[in-house]
Design an enzyme around this catalytic site. Structure first.
Site, PDB file in Angstrom:
ATOM      1  N   GLY A 210    -120.923  20.492  60.090  1.00 24.41           N
ATOM      2  CA  GLY A 210    -119.886  21.195  60.831  1.00 24.41           C
ATOM      3  C   GLY A 210    -120.479  22.205  61.781  1.00 24.41           C
ATOM      4  CG  ASN A 211    -118.531  23.256  64.930  1.00 20.78           C
ATOM      5  OD1 ASN A 211    -117.605  24.071  64.945  1.00 20.78           O
ATOM      6  ND2 ASN A 211    -118.338  21.953  65.172  1.00 20.78           N
ATOM      7  NE  ARG A 212    -121.799  31.171  63.524  1.00 22.49           N
ATOM      8  CZ  ARG A 212    -122.448  32.179  64.093  1.00 22.49           C
ATOM      9  NH1 ARG A 212    -123.654  31.969  64.596  1.00 22.49           N
ATOM     10  NH2 ARG A 212    -121.903  33.369  64.178  1.00 22.49           N
ATOM     11  CB  ALA A 278    -116.799  23.220  68.244  1.00 26.59           C
TER      12      ALA A 278
END
Length: 419
Positions: A210-212, A278
């Site tokens: 995943g990402n932030r 994102a």
């Protein structure tokens, strides 16, 4: 001494009056000087002592209190913003017709600052022809009347007319204080699609890539578009439990493949598509059916495969539609290359804009304390025509207004009238 923005918080006599306390706390904790002006009916739901304790100011409802101070004139004249939470059908009618039978309605008549009315009422009342006419009248005069949320109302009823989340109201208030012209009704008649949040690509039942991304910027774009009159579809990947924006249809997704499907479906009827999510560039080739366990040997490497480029696909789809005037906006989160080529954030963003073929590209420099998981944002807005505009640091709602301004200008250049 720094000026504390002066806000008059009117409170109407509806069950949602108790939520005005959360709005009041949000404004005072962010440094605003708030004077609460309830109606007599509002005090049947929340006592004056509560408002006085939270605001630090005296509370009156009538025009004959503190007569030497002339509050029925001074409050509106000196305010930087008048906000009414909740605005009942009765208050909407009085404001539209210029009635002034208490301190709050007098204040609305004397205000020369932005006025933000946040309705809350049963669906039948909101949809009644008289209410719709009153809302149209107020908006024609420049008053910002918020689109209500949908959900649980008083008793067992559900539908449109629910008060938006207090945090959303505070964000809108702060936006108007920073930029009084931020919410024109210039997107009426348009269908807008916004993607938000970060996708997650499962490794096994408990882990993912995943990402932030918090989703806050995408939600701000959707919220602002709805309050500027658009019909908004928000395709939401994983976020930090953000409240659904009022007046917005939300489609929840998890993976990049799910987001791709939802965005393409919604984009078929969209005038504008904004890809603020994102989206993961890669996903595991295989997803384990059971949790991957630790072992004494080194773990097997995780094979990855590339996800589809949703933004590029949207542009390609548009090319295949004769006469399409759909506007496509991309987002780029960049850190600079850090390599021997020395490419900086803008260099990488310019190359991405040329590669993707979208109309506008919002560029964020990301890193610790920048863009992701923050309340504020900054960056640049690049146009396919070669224009480049810096976006100064400010709230994500303020950045959203700059994006919608740019979309509006682009549509005008292409010969499309607003709405």
């Amino acid at each position: 001494m720094t000026h504390r923005p002066r806000v008059v918080l009117g409170v109407g006599g509806g069950i949602a009056a108790y939520k005005a306390c959360e709005v009041l706390r949000g404004l005072t904790e962010s440094g605003h000087d708030v004077r609460v002006v309830p109606t007599e009916a509002a005090l049947r739901f929340v006592g004056a002592a509560t408002f006085e304790a939270l605001s630090g100011n005296r509370v009156h409802t009538g025009v004959f209190a503190d007569v030497p101070e002339v509050p029925h004139v001074r409050l509106g004249q000196e305010a930087d913003l008048v906000l009414v939470v909740p605005t009942t059908a009765d208050l909407l009618a009085k404001a539209a017709h210029g009635l002034a039978d208490d301190l709050l309605t007098n204040t609305l008549l004397t205000a020369r600052c932005p006025v933000l009315l946040v309705p809350a009422m049963h669906t039948e009342m909101w949809e009644h022809a008289a209410t719709r006419a009153n809302v149209a009248t107020l908006r024609s005069r420049g008053t910002v009347v918020v689109e209500p949320a949908s959900g649980r109302l008083t008793g067992k009823d559900t539908g449109k007319g629910r008060l938006p989340a207090p945090a959303e109201i505070v964000d809108l208030a702060r936006l108007l204080l920073a930029r009084p012209d931020a919410l024109p009704r210039d997107l009426e008649g348009l269908h807008v699609v916004v993607s938000a949040g970060g996708t997650r690509e499962p490794l096994d039942p408990v882990r993912w890539l995943g990402n932030r991304s918090s989703g806050k910027q995408g939600y701000a774009l959707a919220r602002t578009a709805a309050q500027r009159g658009a019909r908004v579809t928000l395709v939401s990947a994983h976020t930090q439990a953000l409240p659904e924006p009022a007046g917005v249809e939300v489609v929840h997704v998890g993976t990049a493949a799910q987001l791709r499907e939802a965005v393409h479906l919604a984009a078929e009827s969209a005038d504008v598509v904004v890809m603020a999510a994102a989206v993961a560039d890669f996903r595991p080739v295989d997803r384990a059916d059971f949790k991957i366990k630790k072992s004494d040997r080194d773990p097997d490497p995780i094979a990855l495969t590339r996800n589809p480029d949703v933004l590029a696909e949207l542009v390609e789809t548009r090319r295949g539609v004769a006469g399409s005037r759909q506007v496509i906006v991309g987002f780029a989160a960049e850190t600079g290359s850090g390599g021997p080529d020395g490419a900086d954030v803008l260099d990488l963003a310019r190359a991405k804009l040329a590669r993707k073929g979208c109309d506008l590209l919002v560029v964020n420099a990301v890193g610790e304390g920048k863009a992701f998981e923050t309340e504020d944002n900054a960056g640049w807005l690049l146009g396919a025509d070669g224009t480049e505009s810096p976006i100064e640091l400010g709230s994500k709602a303020k950045l959203a207004t700059e994006v919608w301004d740019a979309v509006g200008h682009l549509r005008l250049r292409c010969g499309d009238a607003p709405g």
